[in-house]
Design an enzyme around this catalytic site. Sequence first.
Site, short mmCIF file in Angstrom:
data_model
loop_
_atom_site.label_atom_id
_atom_site.label_comp_id
_atom_site.label_asym_id
_atom_site.label_seq_id
_atom_site.Cartn_x
_atom_site.Cartn_y
_atom_site.Cartn_z
N TYR A 40 0.96 -1.06 0.00
CA TYR A 40 0.14 -0.06 -0.02
C TYR A 40 0.78 1.17 0.14
O TYR A 40 1.75 1.23 -0.62
CB TYR A 40 -0.99 -0.06 1.27
CG TYR A 40 -2.04 0.79 1.01
CD1 TYR A 40 -2.85 0.74 -0.28
CD2 TYR A 40 -2.53 1.86 1.98
CE1 TYR A 40 -4.11 1.52 -0.41
CE2 TYR A 40 -3.52 2.65 1.87
CZ TYR A 40 -4.41 2.33 0.71
OH TYR A 40 -5.52 3.36 0.52
N LYS A 95 -19.55 -21.04 -11.59
CA LYS A 95 -18.70 -20.76 -12.73
C LYS A 95 -17.21 -20.32 -12.50
O LYS A 95 -16.45 -20.58 -12.93
CB LYS A 95 -19.56 -19.63 -13.58
CG LYS A 95 -18.80 -19.45 -15.30
CD LYS A 95 -19.72 -20.56 -15.98
CE LYS A 95 -19.45 -20.28 -17.30
NZ LYS A 95 -20.38 -21.09 -18.39
#
Length: 423
Positions: A40, A95
């Site tokens: 970060y 999926k």
Amino acid sequence: MADYSRKQEALDYHAKPKPGKLAISVTKPFTTYEELSLAYTPGVAEPVKAIRDDPEAAFRYTSKGNLVAVISNGTAVLGLGDTGALASKPVMEGKAVLFKKFADVNVFDIEVDADNPKDFIDTVVRIAPTFGGINLEDIAAPHCFEIEKTLIERLDIPVFHDDQHGTAIIVAAGLINALELQGKKLADAKIVCMGAGAAGVASMNLLLEMGAQLENVFMCDRKGVIHSERDDLSEQKAQFATKTDLRSVDDAMKQADVFIGLSGPDTVSKEQIGMMPARPVVFALSNPTPEITPEDAQSVRDDLIMATGRSDYPNQVNNVLGFPYIFRGALDVRARRINMTMCVAAARAMGELARQPVPNSVLEAHSQDAMSFGPDYIIPSPFDPRLIDFIPPAVAQAAIATGVARTEYPSHYPQPVVEPKQG
């Protein structure tokens, strides 16, 4: 009692020990303040600036290149119809699991509450920078045609409606093999397609690309054969309006070397199967209840080759054979789209794999002592570990050959098994 038990088992599977089927994992070390500063602020500013200056750097510094969005508005979910976007989420998560399990492709499933095509398209376009590809799923016809076409035009990453092209690729792979076993050629075969929705239209278009002749394709809807004198046809149906005297399904079946069902349960009779010429091919793909069961079809014909969409019969037309590996190949060359040449290459590679000796791992998965190319094995097993070696290389090579790839053929790939044809 058995139905209740199965229902509860499915609900428990999705609910326990944690709700859902997906999670996000961290892929970089993250245990020290130094690593925090890299992940970060301030370290993250460096890839931000690199991508600002060169958008292609996103493939190097972020997960974009191996991330697909599986997106639905829930208007055509499995056999359940318009369930709404939220209720489609278990399917989209499923999926995602298949993408990851079979081809190591990461997925965010996204359910969009938008019945209007324009609203859906606008939403997908705005979120597309996140992804390396878009897999559209369970979107009702005719809106699915407009949505896919527009997104392909507006985006520079692959957009693939699996209900159309995924089904078409597996159908084509199996049909080429079945026709060869029956001593017939695609160019000569008369084909009846029951069902003029997304899967039917895409399947016939792919077969035409691979050598079928339009005058030999008889698409049927609820009113019978789609012919040139009808004035009630959508744009998608009109492209299959053949000049013919055939009007009823019976008329068409009497000439059909091939029947492909992408319609609904129990829509074809034993009598109609009995009308077909010698050595027919029957793909009854409505799921879970096919247009005609193998038992009924085989009770009137002992010379047919048959496929269904079910796993409890031989020759299952299962989309998991296609989409994970097609996207794997497309992502690995950073393709801008998945075009017809890539679909043809995938179908030919899949068909070729079914002709290879079946490994022991597949026999074990199917609890069989022997399996080999023939009337009961025209399509590879979803458990064949070689799918990843056959399909992605063929797709990648086709992408490069047609100019939609951003990179060269990956060095870690095996050499392509099947040479794709142009077109």
